[in-house]
Write a protein that holds these residues in place. Structure first.
Motif, PDB file in Angstrom:
ATOM      1  N   CYS A 143       0.801  -1.235   0.000  1.00 17.29           N
ATOM      2  CA  CYS A 143       0.000   0.000   0.000  1.00 17.29           C
ATOM      3  C   CYS A 143       0.829   1.278   0.000  1.00 17.29           C
ATOM      4  O   CYS A 143       1.017   1.924   1.035  1.00 17.29           O
ATOM      5  N   ASP A 170      -0.952  -3.400  -3.822  1.00 17.00           N
ATOM      6  CA  ASP A 170      -1.176  -1.952  -3.864  1.00 17.00           C
ATOM      7  C   ASP A 170       0.172  -1.257  -4.024  1.00 17.00           C
ATOM      8  O   ASP A 170       0.483  -0.292  -3.328  1.00 17.00           O
ATOM      9  N   TYR A 173      -1.353   2.914  -6.893  1.00 19.28           N
ATOM     10  CA  TYR A 173      -2.791   3.177  -6.768  1.00 19.28           C
ATOM     11  C   TYR A 173      -3.273   3.773  -8.074  1.00 19.28           C
ATOM     12  O   TYR A 173      -2.554   4.550  -8.711  1.00 19.28           O
ATOM     13  N   HIS A 226      -5.433  -2.537  -6.291  1.00 14.35           N
ATOM     14  CA  HIS A 226      -5.229  -1.193  -6.845  1.00 14.35           C
ATOM     15  C   HIS A 226      -4.269  -1.153  -8.028  1.00 14.35           C
ATOM     16  O   HIS A 226      -4.202  -0.136  -8.713  1.00 14.35           O
ATOM     17  N   ASP A 399      -2.680  -4.601   3.264  1.00 13.62           N
ATOM     18  CA  ASP A 399      -3.954  -4.130   2.710  1.00 13.62           C
ATOM     19  C   ASP A 399      -4.800  -3.268   3.643  1.00 13.62           C
ATOM     20  O   ASP A 399      -5.528  -2.396   3.170  1.00 13.62           O
ATOM     21  N   HIS A 401      -3.918  -1.124   6.002  1.00 15.79           N
ATOM     22  CA  HIS A 401      -3.363   0.189   6.368  1.00 15.79           C
ATOM     23  C   HIS A 401      -3.211   0.365   7.881  1.00 15.79           C
ATOM     24  O   HIS A 401      -3.475   1.435   8.431  1.00 15.79           O
TER      25      HIS A 401
HETATM   26 FE    FE Z   1      -4.181  -0.448   0.056  1.00 13.62          FE
END
Ligand code: FE
Ligand code: CA
Length: 502
Positions: A143, A170, A173, A226, A399, A401
């Protein structure tokens, strides 16, 4: 690095001429006229094995196939050269080159670079895996939102001497969130076409910290949602309603992902899919079972008008035995691998949070995009983790966060049931934290959650030795400060044959 690069540029140009002459293909691969640095996107390595790895670059600004020269050396100054050769950078692949190298001695560092005409790439460092190591240092990350923060955590990783980076999704994004202060902008609309996704990946590699991380350490990667669009599931869009339009978008996104990652050439399958579930072996010490929980999964259960993941309150479909996260083939592959496990540590590495995450809305409330939406599939995976050959199962994910350390129980509904595995979930490397409304009650409602921090971004450092794994949750001091450092948010240990956290 720049000084060194200038110093050796002349020698490399000469070497390049020699390679082109020796290849016998000089006319078909005549050196192109270069308007810009063809190696502006840097270099990367991945897919480490005991006798090799994959080296990557993507030559930009070219409109036809070219042959890139490469050198692999024992030393950073390229005085002791181990290998030289050429590799095709195909226009149809955006100029990407994926060079699979084998036959090198195990357990050594290697330095590499590419060249084209007079242009020389930056120097990358990678390593062959040791045949039977007694220690291993990995980083777990996911992420990274370009707009939400600087990628400072990668500097910390490089400084910590990480041997391989597990990037579980991710990586890019596709969209802005527009829900807070941004440090920079994508400067372009959401990608849809192949060119759009190439541009998005190229933008990411213009980040100095990310580019330096790829040059410094091998990455073992697998995508989440993403990289295509939010919350898609297999062949069903999470945003794009029209199926044909979604499949076109997915094909473009997957190809661009392949083009920018240090994956084996064979990872890109004939039908356009990517082979991302695979294993990495550090002798008897550890096996990484890298999973792909996005490509083959069935649609999120119990949709209520809205597409993608959502909170579902009381819905039998979350227990549908026909629903899958991994798909039949990958599920069988995971079970076989764990049934024959020979390592002390089975690091089952995947995209999201595996443990039950009870939500405050209702006794059975759950979020449908994580394993909670696929209860029967989780039970099957849990049975595989419980195979007698598995000495220590550790789930690694991302994932959500936020940082989590969980005890995976045989039955999450029964707090007295056996702990069969440990779970380590990393926070975002650079993004907003998770929804407080869902996570603030998580520890009270989920006794198997032993640690939760939803206030920091960062990554997880894993120090693996035969009798324990030391976990260091590395938090970034500030996502808004490009010079920010990381600090230890918490340290925990998993002991051999003692799954879970106190
Ligand atoms: Fe994410
Ligand atoms: Ca995700």
């Amino acid at each position: 690095m720049l000084g060194r690069r200038e110093l050796f540029a002349g020698a490399i140009a000469l070497a390049a001429e020699r390679f082109l002459a020796a290849s016998g293909n000089r006319s078909s691969f005549a050196a192109p006229r270069l308007a810009t640095d063809p190696f502006a996107l840097g270099v990367a390595s991945g897919e480490p094995v005991t006798d090799g790895f994959v080296l990557w670059t993507r030559a930009v600004g070219l409109d036809r196939d070219v042959r890139l020269g490469y050198e692999i050396a024992h030393d950073e100054g390229f005085r002791a050269i181990a290998r030289t050769g050429t590799v095709t950078a195909a226009a149809a692949r955006g100029g990407a080159a994926h060079l699979e190298v084998r036959g090198l001695p195990a357990g050594r560092p290697w330095f590499y670079r590419f060249h084209l005409g007079g242009a020389v790439s930056r120097v990358g460092r990678t390593a062959t895996l040791p045949a039977n190591p007694t220690r291993l240092r990995l980083a777990l990350t996911s992420c990274q939102h370009w707009e939400h923060g600087w990628f400072s955590a990668y500097r910390d990783m490089i400084g910590e001497g990480v041997e391989a980076v597990l990037q579980v999704g991710d990586y890019i994004y596709e969209k802005s969130f527009g829900n807070g202060p941004d440090v920079r902008s994508f400067g372009s609309p959401d990608p849809v076409t192949l060119d759009d996704y190439r541009a998005r990946h190229a933008l990411y590699r213009s980040d100095a910290d990310l580019s330096a991380a790829h040059a410094a350490m091998p990455f073992i990667v697998a995508f989440d949602d993403h990289e295509v669009e939010n919350d898609y599931a297999g062949d069903q869009g999470g945003v794009t309603a029209d199926r044909a339009a979604f499949l076109r978008r997915r094909a473009a996104a997957w190809q661009a992902y392949f083009e920018h990652m240090p994956l084996r050439p064979s990872a890109l399958r004939a039908g356009g899919g990517l082979q991302l579930y695979r294993r990495f072996h550090w002798g008897r010490l550890a096996t990484v079972h890298m999973l792909d929980t996005r490509q083959y999964r069935s649609p999120q259960p119990c949709p209520s008008g809205k597409r993608g993941g959502q909170i579902v309150l009381d819905c039998d479909a979350v227990r549908d035995p026909a629903a899958t996260v991994l798909g039949k083939r990958q599920e069988a592959w995971l079970d076989r691998g764990l049934a024959r496990e020979k390592s002390i540590w089975s690091l089952v590495t995947q995209q999201t949070i595996f443990s039950r995450l009870a939500l405050p809305q209702a006794p059975d409330a759950r979020y449908s995009d994580i394993w909670d939406g696929y209860e029967a599939a989780r039970q099957r995976a849990t049975a595989s983790l419980s195979r007698p050959a598995v000495r220590n199962a550790v789930l690694l994910g991302g994932d959500v966060h936020s940082f989590w350390l969980n005890n995976i129980r045989a039955d999450f509904g029964d707090p007295a049931s056996k702990v069969i595995a440990s779970e380590v979930v990393t926070s975002c490397l650079a993004s907003r934290n998770g929804p407080a409304a869902l996570f603030d009650t998580a520890r009270a409602l989920n006794p198997h959650v032993r640690f939760l921090d939803n206030a920091h971004a960062g990554y997880v450092l894993l120090d693996i030795v035969p009798d324990r794994i030391d976990i260091d949750l590395r938090a970034v001091a500030s996502l808004a400060d490009p010079a920010a450092r990381c600090f230890s948010l918490a340290r925990r240990t998993i002991a051999d044959r003692r799954p879970g956290f106190d």
